[in-house]
Design a protein around this motif. Structure first.
Motif, mmCIF file in Angstrom:
data_model
loop_
_atom_site.group_PDB
_atom_site.id
_atom_site.type_symbol
_atom_site.label_atom_id
_atom_site.label_comp_id
_atom_site.label_asym_id
_atom_site.label_seq_id
_atom_site.Cartn_x
_atom_site.Cartn_y
_atom_site.Cartn_z
ATOM 1 N N TRP A 519 0.831 -1.203 0.000
ATOM 2 C CA TRP A 519 0.000 0.000 0.000
ATOM 3 C C TRP A 519 0.865 1.252 0.000
ATOM 4 C CZ3 TRP A 519 1.150 2.867 4.232
ATOM 5 C CH2 TRP A 519 1.623 2.202 5.364
ATOM 6 N N GLU A 520 0.222 2.371 -0.348
ATOM 7 C CA GLU A 520 0.936 3.642 -0.434
ATOM 8 C C GLU A 520 -0.065 4.782 -0.266
ATOM 9 O OE1 GLU A 520 3.501 6.156 -3.783
ATOM 10 O OE2 GLU A 520 3.524 3.951 -3.811
ATOM 11 N N ILE A 521 0.398 5.886 0.303
ATOM 12 C CA ILE A 521 -0.455 7.064 0.457
ATOM 13 C C ILE A 521 0.429 8.298 0.629
ATOM 14 C CG2 ILE A 521 -0.671 6.787 2.972
ATOM 15 C CD1 ILE A 521 -3.529 7.895 2.719
ATOM 16 N N THR A 522 -0.007 9.410 0.099
ATOM 17 C CA THR A 522 0.670 10.686 0.290
ATOM 18 C C THR A 522 -0.246 11.606 1.087
ATOM 19 O OG1 THR A 522 1.914 10.461 -1.764
ATOM 20 C CG2 THR A 522 1.711 12.683 -0.856
ATOM 21 N N ILE A 523 0.261 12.132 2.204
ATOM 22 C CA ILE A 523 -0.559 12.894 3.146
ATOM 23 C C ILE A 523 0.103 14.247 3.412
ATOM 24 C CG2 ILE A 523 -1.645 12.877 5.432
ATOM 25 C CD1 ILE A 523 -1.283 9.838 5.461
ATOM 26 N N PRO A 524 -0.639 15.348 3.393
ATOM 27 C CA PRO A 524 -0.077 16.666 3.726
ATOM 28 C C PRO A 524 0.366 16.735 5.187
ATOM 29 C CG PRO A 524 -2.184 16.881 2.585
ATOM 30 C CD PRO A 524 -2.044 15.441 2.954
ATOM 31 N N PHE A 525 1.412 17.535 5.456
ATOM 32 C CA PHE A 525 1.859 17.736 6.830
ATOM 33 C C PHE A 525 0.778 18.476 7.619
ATOM 34 C CE2 PHE A 525 6.526 18.254 5.285
ATOM 35 C CZ PHE A 525 6.603 16.889 5.094
ATOM 36 N N PRO A 526 0.576 18.110 8.877
ATOM 37 C CA PRO A 526 -0.241 18.969 9.738
ATOM 38 C C PRO A 526 0.425 20.336 9.863
ATOM 39 C CG PRO A 526 0.096 16.809 10.739
ATOM 40 C CD PRO A 526 1.021 16.888 9.553
ATOM 41 N N GLU A 527 -0.351 21.382 9.951
ATOM 42 C CA GLU A 527 0.174 22.741 9.981
ATOM 43 C C GLU A 527 1.146 22.933 11.154
ATOM 44 O OE1 GLU A 527 -1.465 27.374 10.036
ATOM 45 O OE2 GLU A 527 -2.850 25.694 9.852
ATOM 46 N N GLY A 528 2.344 23.430 10.834
ATOM 47 C CA GLY A 528 3.338 23.740 11.868
ATOM 48 C C GLY A 528 4.052 22.538 12.446
ATOM 49 N N ALA A 529 3.866 21.371 11.864
ATOM 50 C CA ALA A 529 4.470 20.157 12.437
ATOM 51 C C ALA A 529 5.988 20.172 12.301
ATOM 52 C CB ALA A 529 3.901 18.919 11.747
ATOM 53 N N GLN A 530 6.670 19.834 13.378
ATOM 54 C CA GLN A 530 8.132 19.689 13.355
ATOM 55 C C GLN A 530 8.539 18.223 13.443
ATOM 56 O OE1 GLN A 530 9.393 22.234 16.611
ATOM 57 N NE2 GLN A 530 9.656 23.960 15.196
ATOM 58 N N ASN A 561 3.351 -10.043 17.494
ATOM 59 C CA ASN A 561 3.221 -8.588 17.636
ATOM 60 C C ASN A 561 2.564 -8.005 16.393
ATOM 61 O OD1 ASN A 561 3.346 -5.910 18.319
ATOM 62 N ND2 ASN A 561 5.512 -5.695 17.858
ATOM 63 N N ASN A 562 1.322 -7.594 16.526
ATOM 64 C CA ASN A 562 0.616 -6.957 15.409
ATOM 65 C C ASN A 562 0.006 -5.630 15.841
ATOM 66 O OD1 ASN A 562 -1.501 -8.063 16.986
ATOM 67 N ND2 ASN A 562 -2.838 -8.172 15.190
ATOM 68 N N SER A 563 0.631 -4.982 16.825
ATOM 69 C CA SER A 563 0.146 -3.669 17.257
ATOM 70 C C SER A 563 0.352 -2.642 16.151
ATOM 71 C CB SER A 563 0.888 -3.233 18.522
ATOM 72 O OG SER A 563 2.276 -3.163 18.279
ATOM 73 N N TRP A 564 -0.317 -1.492 16.269
ATOM 74 C CA TRP A 564 -0.104 -0.426 15.292
ATOM 75 C C TRP A 564 1.388 -0.202 15.118
ATOM 76 C CZ3 TRP A 564 -3.739 4.125 17.184
ATOM 77 C CH2 TRP A 564 -5.072 3.698 17.134
ATOM 78 N N HIS A 565 1.810 -0.082 13.869
ATOM 79 C CA HIS A 565 3.213 0.215 13.643
ATOM 80 C C HIS A 565 3.420 1.722 13.620
ATOM 81 C CE1 HIS A 565 7.062 0.125 11.085
ATOM 82 N NE2 HIS A 565 7.360 -0.152 12.337
ATOM 83 N N ARG A 566 4.411 2.185 14.371
ATOM 84 C CA ARG A 566 4.657 3.617 14.539
ATOM 85 C C ARG A 566 6.071 3.961 14.076
ATOM 86 N NH1 ARG A 566 0.804 5.656 18.394
ATOM 87 N NH2 ARG A 566 -0.476 3.942 19.218
ATOM 88 N N VAL A 567 6.174 5.035 13.312
ATOM 89 C CA VAL A 567 7.449 5.539 12.815
ATOM 90 C C VAL A 567 7.477 7.047 13.030
ATOM 91 C CG1 VAL A 567 8.787 5.999 10.717
ATOM 92 C CG2 VAL A 567 7.825 3.727 11.101
ATOM 93 N N LYS A 568 8.557 7.537 13.623
ATOM 94 C CA LYS A 568 8.683 8.979 13.839
ATOM 95 C C LYS A 568 9.701 9.558 12.866
ATOM 96 C CE LYS A 568 7.238 9.138 18.672
ATOM 97 N NZ LYS A 568 7.580 9.572 20.051
ATOM 98 N N VAL A 569 9.325 10.660 12.223
ATOM 99 C CA VAL A 569 10.231 11.362 11.314
ATOM 100 C C VAL A 569 10.224 12.845 11.666
ATOM 101 C CG1 VAL A 569 9.876 9.709 9.441
ATOM 102 C CG2 VAL A 569 8.448 11.738 9.557
#
Length: 572
Positions: A519-530, A561-569
């Motif tokens: 799967w793939e998706i392109t999402i706009p940044f939330p305003e002011g996100a760092q 382990n099938n919890s939500w996968h989380r990635v921080k950038v």
């Protein structure tokens, strides 16, 4: 009691060289060569005097898992805290000259009655007092009166400093030079020396036996994973099988023993092809480990891959050789044994329920091809079982024997490993019989791009997220939800095919969705996100969805382990 301290083993951090210095700094001790688990009761629940001793010492003796134990393929928690006095005592070395023994003299000490002596790199050790405390049980007696090298070579854990320090305390002499030379010749063969070469891109979780996964960014570049990048999960050295001499034995309730050559398997039965995803039960164990320490190989998100498999249907083979209603009335399981062996000569084994094995929709294969070519050595050449929708551990490689039986396989990997336990179960309370062997896996998804800790350019104003999703039991993934703000708002991803811009093929028949979805998706940044916290979760055709956190599904083995996968950038 003077030797009890010799069982104190400190867990070491074992990470592939590709990991960063920061990962090394933050990592907690991991098991590097896991192929199974033993409880701290030194077996399948029986109390052992060594275990009772340690338990009676209270919280000071905290068990941690460290690595493989020879002869069992098990990972055992047996690390203990040293105090300074004990460390000093353990470091004392013998300076006086030691007696010289011949191999013949050592051989006489090959039982508990005569004493248990072993040799290692030219030294002689009396390990009689250690036998009862050996984490692998009395399998250590296999080396009695002889050399440790052939047994220790199977498991990298034995070459670590803390193990050698334990052994040094039992040194009683040296082996005469002429016998040393004979041993060097006899022990010169590394059991892993004939293992096939592996792709340099693989992230190595253990070298001996080899276990590795592709980098996440490469994993989802192709709908069909190239064989060289397909994750590799081995428990022992890769067996060398001559295809002209290969024989597949079929035994059990069918009556008698059938012996099939490779050519007979290919010529007597129609060739069937299935596209199926295999996933290790320990996939994403590293995420579970971050929440709370678990025991096993430090798999990331890529202990999963997708391939086309071709071979004879197991159903066709069993019916050809006499499977009928009379057998059905008795049989409940189909067991598999591999040609890969541990130091005791025990083969890797597993089993699946009969209804899966013979179902017309089950698509269980005796596969001899992968991605249109002969099976690679690492993936079971010349024949392996492919059980679509089922945990990788049941897809036995280098298949040597099939047994139609009333009973489940009694192998270690069916009875004492690859099982899920509740979060409150620890190594002192685990009861392996209380949990069923894992077969179908729960719905799963993970982000493969961007990588955790990466930086995205704020000028782009949006981020493209890619990943995979899959569910066990043939349940089709129907939706993947993606968030860039930690789960506050959600967007639905689009499924992709292997070809750029193409849509996936038509949905498979219900219950036969064996392959993953990219799967793939392109999402706009939330305003002011760092900083962005990317999250994904999948939903399958039975509307099973992934839990949001790890702790409710945490288990001491780090499986499922099938919890939500989380990635921080970070946004630059």
């Amino acid at each position: 009691m003077q030797h009890l301290r010799h069982c104190q083993v400190l867990t070491r951090v074992l990470l592939p060289s590709s990991h960063s210095a920061q990962q090394l700094k933050n990592n907690i001790p991991l098991a590097s060569a896991c192929s199974g688990l033993l409880s701290l009761r030194w077996g399948s629940g029986s109390s052992h005097q060594g275990h009772n001793y340690y338990s009676s010492r209270g919280p000071r003796f905290r068990y941690v898992l460290t690595g493989l134990v020879a002869g069992t393929g098990a990972v055992l928690a047996y690390g203990l805290h040293h105090n300074k006095a004990e460390q000093a005592a353990a470091s004392v070395t013998h300076t006086s000259s030691l007696p010289v023994y011949s191999q013949e003299e050592v051989t006489k000490h090959s039982s508990l009655d005569q004493g248990v002596w072993v040799t290692y790199k030219g030294s002689v050790y009396d390990i009689t007092d250690f036998v009862a405390k050996h984490p692998g049980g009395d399998k250590i007696l296999l080396a009695a009166g002889g050399a440790l090298e052939p047994f220790w070579a199977l498991y990298a854990i034995h070459g670590q400093d803390h193990v050698l320090e334990i052994l040094s305390e039992y040194k009683v002499g040296v082996l005469r030079p002429e016998d040393c030379k004979k041993q060097e010749i006899a022990n010169s063969t590394d059991p892993y020396s004939t293992d096939p070469p592996r792709h340099p891109a693989l992230i190595v979780n253990s070298l001996k036996p080899f276990n590795g996964e592709p980098p996440p960014a490469l994993l989802t570049d192709n709908y069909i994973t190239p064989s060289a990048l397909f994750f590799k999960r081995n428990h022992f050295p890769v067996p060398q099988v001559d295809p002209s001499k290969y024989r597949l034995q079929i035994e059990g309730l069918l009556g008698g023993t059938i012996s099939l050559t490779l050519e007979e398997l290919k010529s007597r039965f129609p060739k069937h092809t299935v596209t199926a995803t295999l996933q290790c039960a320990g996939n994403r164990r590293s995420d579970m480990h971050k929440a709370k320490q678990v025991k096993g190989l430090n798999w990331g998100v890529a202990a999963i891959s997708n391939a086309t498999w071709s071979g004879a249907r197991l159903r066709d083979v069993l019916y050809h050789y006499g499977f009928d209603t009379e057998v059905t009335a008795k049989a409940r399981h189909v067991q598999f044994e591999g040609l890969d062996l541990d130091v005791t000569g025990t083969s890797y084994g597993a089993s699946i329920p009969l209804n899966k094995a013979v179902s017309e929709e089950g698509d269980v294969l005796l596969a001899y091809e992968m991605n249109g070519e002969d099976l690679p050595k690492d993936h079971g050449y010349p024949v392996r079982v492919i059980v679509p929708g089922t945990v990788g551990a049941r897809n036995v490689k280098w298949l040597g024997k099939i047994i139609v039986s009333e009973e489940e396989s009694q192998s270690h990997w069916q009875q004492n490993d690859y099982k899920g336990f509740p979060p409150g179960t620890d190594w002192d309370t685990v009861d392996y019989k209380s949990a069923p062997a894992i077969q179908e896996l729960p719905v799963q998804s993970a982000i493969t791009q961007p990588a955790d800790g990466s930086i995205v350019d704020s000028n782009m104003e949006e981020v493209t997220v890619k990943g995979y999703a899959w569910s066990g039991g043939g349940r089709e993934v129907v939706r993947v939800d993606v968030s860039v703000d930690g789960g506050k708002t959600w967007h639905v991803a689009e499924f992709q095919n292997s070809e750029e811009g193409q849509k996936p093929e038509l949905s498979p028949p219900p219950g036969q969705a064996w392959a993953w979805k990219l799967w793939e998706i392109t999402i706009p940044f939330p305003e002011g996100a760092q900083e962005l916290e990317l999250v994904c979760k999948a939903v399958d055709s039975s509307y099973n969805s992934q839990p949001d956190t790890v702790l409710p599904i945490w288990n001491l083995r780090g499986v499922l382990n099938n919890s939500w996968h989380r990635v921080k950038v970070k946004v630059n």
